[in-house]
Design a protein around this motif. Sequence first.
Motif, PDB file in Angstrom:
ATOM      1  N   GLN A 259     -13.166 -55.436  22.695  1.00  0.00           N
ATOM      2  CA  GLN A 259     -13.272 -57.034  22.737  1.00  0.00           C
ATOM      3  C   GLN A 259     -14.304 -57.524  21.631  1.00  0.00           C
ATOM      4  O   GLN A 259     -14.702 -58.647  21.071  1.00  0.00           O
ATOM      5  CB  GLN A 259     -14.148 -57.695  23.984  1.00  0.00           C
ATOM      6  N   ASP A 260     -14.941 -56.600  20.859  1.00  0.00           N
ATOM      7  CA  ASP A 260     -15.753 -56.614  19.791  1.00  0.00           C
ATOM      8  C   ASP A 260     -15.301 -56.746  18.156  1.00  0.00           C
ATOM      9  O   ASP A 260     -16.095 -56.934  17.350  1.00  0.00           O
ATOM     10  CB  ASP A 260     -16.871 -55.709  19.728  1.00  0.00           C
TER      11      ASP A 260
ATOM     12  N   ALA B 270      -7.278 -52.254  33.306  1.00  0.00           N
ATOM     13  CA  ALA B 270      -5.927 -51.824  33.421  1.00  0.00           C
ATOM     14  C   ALA B 270      -5.218 -52.882  32.004  1.00  0.00           C
ATOM     15  O   ALA B 270      -4.199 -52.442  31.549  1.00  0.00           O
ATOM     16  CB  ALA B 270      -5.190 -52.318  34.719  1.00  0.00           C
ATOM     17  N   ASP B 271      -5.652 -53.902  31.938  1.00  0.00           N
ATOM     18  CA  ASP B 271      -5.102 -54.862  30.896  1.00  0.00           C
ATOM     19  C   ASP B 271      -5.220 -54.258  29.358  1.00  0.00           C
ATOM     20  O   ASP B 271      -4.733 -55.020  28.720  1.00  0.00           O
ATOM     21  CB  ASP B 271      -5.414 -56.366  31.050  1.00  0.00           C
ATOM     22  N   GLY B 272      -6.239 -53.626  29.312  1.00  0.00           N
ATOM     23  CA  GLY B 272      -6.545 -53.056  27.953  1.00  0.00           C
ATOM     24  C   GLY B 272      -7.124 -54.243  26.972  1.00  0.00           C
ATOM     25  O   GLY B 272      -7.017 -53.955  25.665  1.00  0.00           O
ATOM     26  N   LYS B 273      -7.517 -55.299  27.503  1.00  0.00           N
ATOM     27  CA  LYS B 273      -8.071 -56.245  26.767  1.00  0.00           C
ATOM     28  C   LYS B 273      -9.527 -56.095  26.219  1.00  0.00           C
ATOM     29  O   LYS B 273     -10.144 -56.907  25.294  1.00  0.00           O
ATOM     30  CB  LYS B 273      -7.764 -57.502  27.134  1.00  0.00           C
ATOM     31  N   SER B 274     -10.221 -55.122  27.016  1.00  0.00           N
ATOM     32  CA  SER B 274     -11.575 -55.022  26.515  1.00  0.00           C
ATOM     33  C   SER B 274     -11.818 -53.516  26.990  1.00  0.00           C
ATOM     34  O   SER B 274     -11.054 -52.684  27.864  1.00  0.00           O
ATOM     35  CB  SER B 274     -12.514 -56.042  27.555  1.00  0.00           C
ATOM     36  N   GLY B 275     -13.211 -53.316  27.025  1.00  0.00           N
ATOM     37  CA  GLY B 275     -13.691 -51.933  27.080  1.00  0.00           C
ATOM     38  C   GLY B 275     -13.698 -51.027  26.038  1.00  0.00           C
ATOM     39  O   GLY B 275     -13.501 -51.421  24.892  1.00  0.00           O
ATOM     40  N   PRO B 276     -14.104 -49.708  26.269  1.00  0.00           N
ATOM     41  CA  PRO B 276     -13.910 -48.778  25.029  1.00  0.00           C
ATOM     42  C   PRO B 276     -12.582 -48.425  24.487  1.00  0.00           C
ATOM     43  O   PRO B 276     -11.454 -48.444  25.256  1.00  0.00           O
ATOM     44  CB  PRO B 276     -14.733 -47.663  25.710  1.00  0.00           C
ATOM     45  N   ARG B 277     -12.754 -48.242  23.322  1.00  0.00           N
ATOM     46  CA  ARG B 277     -11.185 -47.729  22.903  1.00  0.00           C
ATOM     47  C   ARG B 277     -11.398 -46.378  22.963  1.00  0.00           C
ATOM     48  O   ARG B 277     -12.262 -45.352  23.268  1.00  0.00           O
ATOM     49  CB  ARG B 277     -11.290 -47.568  21.209  1.00  0.00           C
TER      50      ARG B 277
END
Length: 388
Positions: A224-225, A190-197
Amino acid sequence: MTLYHPPRRSFGPLAGALSLLLALAGCSQLPTAKTIPDTVSSMRLIGEQRLPWRVQFQGTMVGGLSGIDYDAARGDWVMISDDRSEHNPARYYRARLAYDDKSFKSVELTSVVTLLQPDGKAYPSKENFKRHGGVVPDLESARVDPRDGSIWYSSEGDVPARLPPFVRHAKADGAFLSELPLPAMFNVPADGKSGPRNNQSFEGLSFSPDGNSLWVSMEGPMIQDGALPDPRTGAFTRITHFERDGNVLGQFAYPLDAIPASPGQGKFADNGISEILALSESRVLVMERSGVQADDGSFQDFVRIYEITTDGATDIRNLATLKGSAYTPLKKRLVLDVNELKLPRVDNLEGISLGPVLPNGHASLVLVSDDNFGKDQVTQLLLFELIP
């Protein structure tokens, strides 16, 4: 992914035509089994076919073909549409391609199969998802299971809707069988700071030659990358090797090229992996596809095919982020720059598959483009001979 082009492209008049009548002449010369070379030194273009824009077939609108695979047991081809159930429910087509080592004769669509959710219902459109739930499809790749002819397919998910990407397994008739378990890194927090775009996720899927494992590629970098590629610098995205039960065999950093041209002022441009094709347990063909928008709003696509090897590359499955981490990326070697073929146009190529053995003993390979259902794009199929 469905390459997002804010306005539709303008490339000029559609060149060439596709015959939807199968020309069987020459097919008898083609073996039904496909060969997989250990390595590819080059690719020779044999010919091209195109599908008419928004041609109707068995009550569906044909377009958005983002993945292709050859079914050696049946002698036909599977092509998946990335229609998000907006025109018709999520589906794949079967087709017969007639060709030899001298010419690409014809394409015939033979059937269409609706893919189903675990509850047996068709996938919903985004609007119906809001009302009734389920999963919105964004299907980007499909592969025929060499063991039994069933179908595996990938979806990019939908980050704004909090829908993660997935790889699902279906019967040939579209009925749901299972879903590949995925590491938590592919969730959509939910925080949008990691995971797939969004629209940058599971674009590529391929079985290993023995059918015992699956390769899955992200189109672009995870949040995150690091940043997306631009015309000055490339980026790193992840390619993961899974066992059929979801166990991770390895994960590797793939170095994306910088975007090969600069867009117009305030216009769109991107570059990412549009499909992969495993040659062995350590070698994979990777198709990079870039779209660059000019000042007048038109687009040009750039497509390059690389061969990569995992030899010497770091297994990054336990790296939470690639930024600031020490690792060795995959090595890649250019096999073909499609733009150097000087075709009338290179469209949004998103599918790649080996095909039957050619009369000269070499493997054939077919590419297919996703026209985004746009009248200024085309669905093109390009046929190649692979030179070992």
